[in-house]
Design a protein around this motif. Structure first.
Motif, short mmCIF file in Angstrom:
data_model
loop_
_atom_site.label_atom_id
_atom_site.label_comp_id
_atom_site.label_asym_id
_atom_site.label_seq_id
_atom_site.Cartn_x
_atom_site.Cartn_y
_atom_site.Cartn_z
N VAL A 7 3.98 -6.36 0.24
CA VAL A 7 4.78 -5.20 0.64
C VAL A 7 5.65 -5.56 1.85
O VAL A 7 5.16 -6.10 2.85
CB VAL A 7 3.88 -4.01 1.00
N VAL A 8 6.94 -5.27 1.74
CA VAL A 8 7.89 -5.47 2.83
C VAL A 8 8.48 -4.12 3.20
O VAL A 8 8.88 -3.34 2.33
CB VAL A 8 9.02 -6.44 2.40
N ASN A 19 -1.40 -5.59 2.52
CA ASN A 19 -1.10 -7.00 2.23
C ASN A 19 -2.34 -7.88 2.37
O ASN A 19 -2.48 -8.87 1.66
CB ASN A 19 0.03 -7.50 3.14
N ALA A 20 -3.25 -7.49 3.27
CA ALA A 20 -4.50 -8.24 3.41
C ALA A 20 -5.37 -8.10 2.16
O ALA A 20 -6.22 -8.96 1.88
CB ALA A 20 -5.27 -7.76 4.63
N LYS A 21 -5.15 -7.02 1.39
CA LYS A 21 -5.90 -6.79 0.16
C LYS A 21 -5.18 -7.37 -1.07
O LYS A 21 -5.59 -7.11 -2.19
CB LYS A 21 -6.13 -5.30 -0.05
N GLY A 31 9.16 -11.46 -5.62
CA GLY A 31 7.75 -11.14 -5.78
C GLY A 31 7.23 -10.17 -4.74
O GLY A 31 6.03 -10.13 -4.48
N THR A 32 8.14 -9.42 -4.12
CA THR A 32 7.72 -8.43 -3.14
C THR A 32 8.03 -7.03 -3.64
O THR A 32 8.82 -6.84 -4.56
CB THR A 32 8.43 -8.63 -1.79
N ILE A 33 7.39 -6.05 -3.01
CA ILE A 33 7.75 -4.64 -3.21
C ILE A 33 8.35 -4.16 -1.90
O ILE A 33 7.73 -4.23 -0.84
CB ILE A 33 6.53 -3.80 -3.60
N LYS A 34 9.57 -3.71 -1.98
CA LYS A 34 10.34 -3.33 -0.79
C LYS A 34 10.32 -1.81 -0.64
O LYS A 34 10.75 -1.08 -1.53
CB LYS A 34 11.77 -3.85 -0.93
#
Length: 404
Positions: free
Chosen positions: A77-78, A67-69, A34-37
């Motif tokens: 986002v990673v 990421n706060a948004k 569930g992340t965008i790398k």
């Protein structure tokens, strides 16, 4: 803004095909579902570590903001960041690894034309969008790449246009008559200096010296001595950081002081530059910038305050350039609504993006189509002086005062 030597194209092409070179260390945590790398390789060690570290800070503050948004497309986002050690071979291996082994979803660019030239070739090979924060060499955009975008206002030959125009339009009694040009043999700095030279020569300002030096130049006393003997009204230096400080120190030793001094990149490093030559000696030095800390641009005030809280200093330009680069990628992904490299590239070719640097737009080669700002050190800090619409100081210091 920026920069450095470019090896033979054939050599880079050969290296680009080698994905198994010794890879640099990974500094971010492994992503979860569930992340965008996003893959990045930066010069965190070696000759370019100072601006490379600043770029990393800019990217990480953007990551914090996005990421706060709620992340990008609703996913965290990673950042997968590697250290290319300021080496062309290593950066080619890094981006090959990021794409083929780490399977990153998106890419962000590195610092300097030296490294972005080969890195962008890897991205183009794999049809991945490559937005870069510092690589304005004309060589970047002469290759006809479709997935490359430079997230500053203009390419290197036009970076110092406002400086040249300012000198040209001075009253005849004040206008300089001679100029000297000293630059690294670098794909970014040399075109900047050549751009200024062409404008000033056309206006009748005589060139009395054109001198190049290598990246590893450390002794600037002979160059300063030559400058003193030629005694030009204007000195224009194509420098990155240490070489800018080195030439100023050498001129100070000889007490040679031109009426105007323009240096690429080095003066934008803020407190590190002023400490390097002495705060009082920064007075009147010109340079071109892509960004100003007081600019009223999207998220700029928040970016500056966050950076100051975290690092206890005003952000250097390189950090802002990286932040703006990530803003460009963010806007394109949101505009498309999915991770689709072809659609993201097409969107950027047909849209402008509001960033901390202002509005950016690109031609079909990925070259930006806006205008750099002219800055000058005044009373111990950097001020924007041109264009007047964004100036933070109402006056320009000319001629430059004597060294202290």
């Amino acid at each position: 803004m920026r920069k450095f030597r470019w090896g033979a194209a054939a050599a880079v092409a050969a290296v680009a095909g080698t994905a198994a070179l010794a890879a640099a260390s990974q500094v971010s945590a492994s992503p979860t579902a569930g992340t965008i790398k996003i893959g990045i390789s930066l010069p965190l060690s070696g000759d370019l570590s100072q601006p490379g570290g600043a770029a990393k800070q800019g990217y990480e503050i953007w990551q914090q903001f996005v990421n706060a948004k709620g992340g990008l497309l609703g996913k965290k986002v990673v950042l997968d960041i590697k250290d290319d050690q300021s080496d062309q071979n290593t950066i080619v291996a890094d981006y090959n690894r990021l794409i083929t082994q780490d399977k990153v979803d998106l890419l962000l660019g590195t610092f300097s034309s030296l490294l972005n030239l080969p890195a962008s070739a890897v991205a183009e090979k794999y049809h991945m969008v490559y937005v870069e924060p510092a690589g304005g060499s004309p060589k970047m955009f002469s290759r006809g790449f479709h997935y490359l975008f430079f997230a500053q206002e203009a390419t290197a030959p036009h970076q110092a246009d406002l400086f040249a125009n300012y000198l040209i339009h001075l009253p005849k009694s004040k206008r300089p008559k001679t100029a000297a040009y000293v630059t690294q043999t670098d794909p970014f700095t040399q075109p900047v200096i050549d751009g200024v030279r062409a404008k000033l020569q056309k206006a009748g300002i005589k060139t009395v010296l054109y001198k190049t030096y290598q990246l590893d130049q450390t002794d600037f006393d002979p160059i300063a001595s030559t400058l003193q003997s030629k005694n030009p009204d204007v000195v224009v230096q194509g420098a990155v950081f240490q070489d800018g400080i080195g030439l100023v120190r050498a001129m100070q030793k000889l007490n040679y002081n031109p009426k105007a001094l323009f240096i690429t990149s080095a003066p934008s490093e803020g407190s590190q530059f002023s400490k390097g030559i002495g705060k009082a000696n920064t007075q009147g030095i010109f340079y071109a910038v892509s960004w100003g800390p007081g600019s009223n641009t999207p998220e700029n005030h928040r970016f500056v305050s966050t950076y100051e809280q975290k690092y206890h200093q005003v952000p250097p330009e390189d950090a802002a350039d990286a932040f703006a680069t990530a803003q460009v990628l963010e806007a394109a992904v949101k505009g498309v609504g999915e991770i689709n490299q072809d659609k993201i590239a097409a969107w950027l070719h047909s849209h402008s993006v509001n960033t901390v640097e202002g509005k950016l737009r690109w031609d079909k080669t990925g070259a930006p189509q806006s205008q750099f700002l002219l800055a000058q050190w005044q009373n111990g800090k950097s001020e924007l002086v041109l264009p007047t619409s964004v100036a933070t100081s109402k006056h320009i210091i000319y001629p430059k005062p004597n060294w202290k």
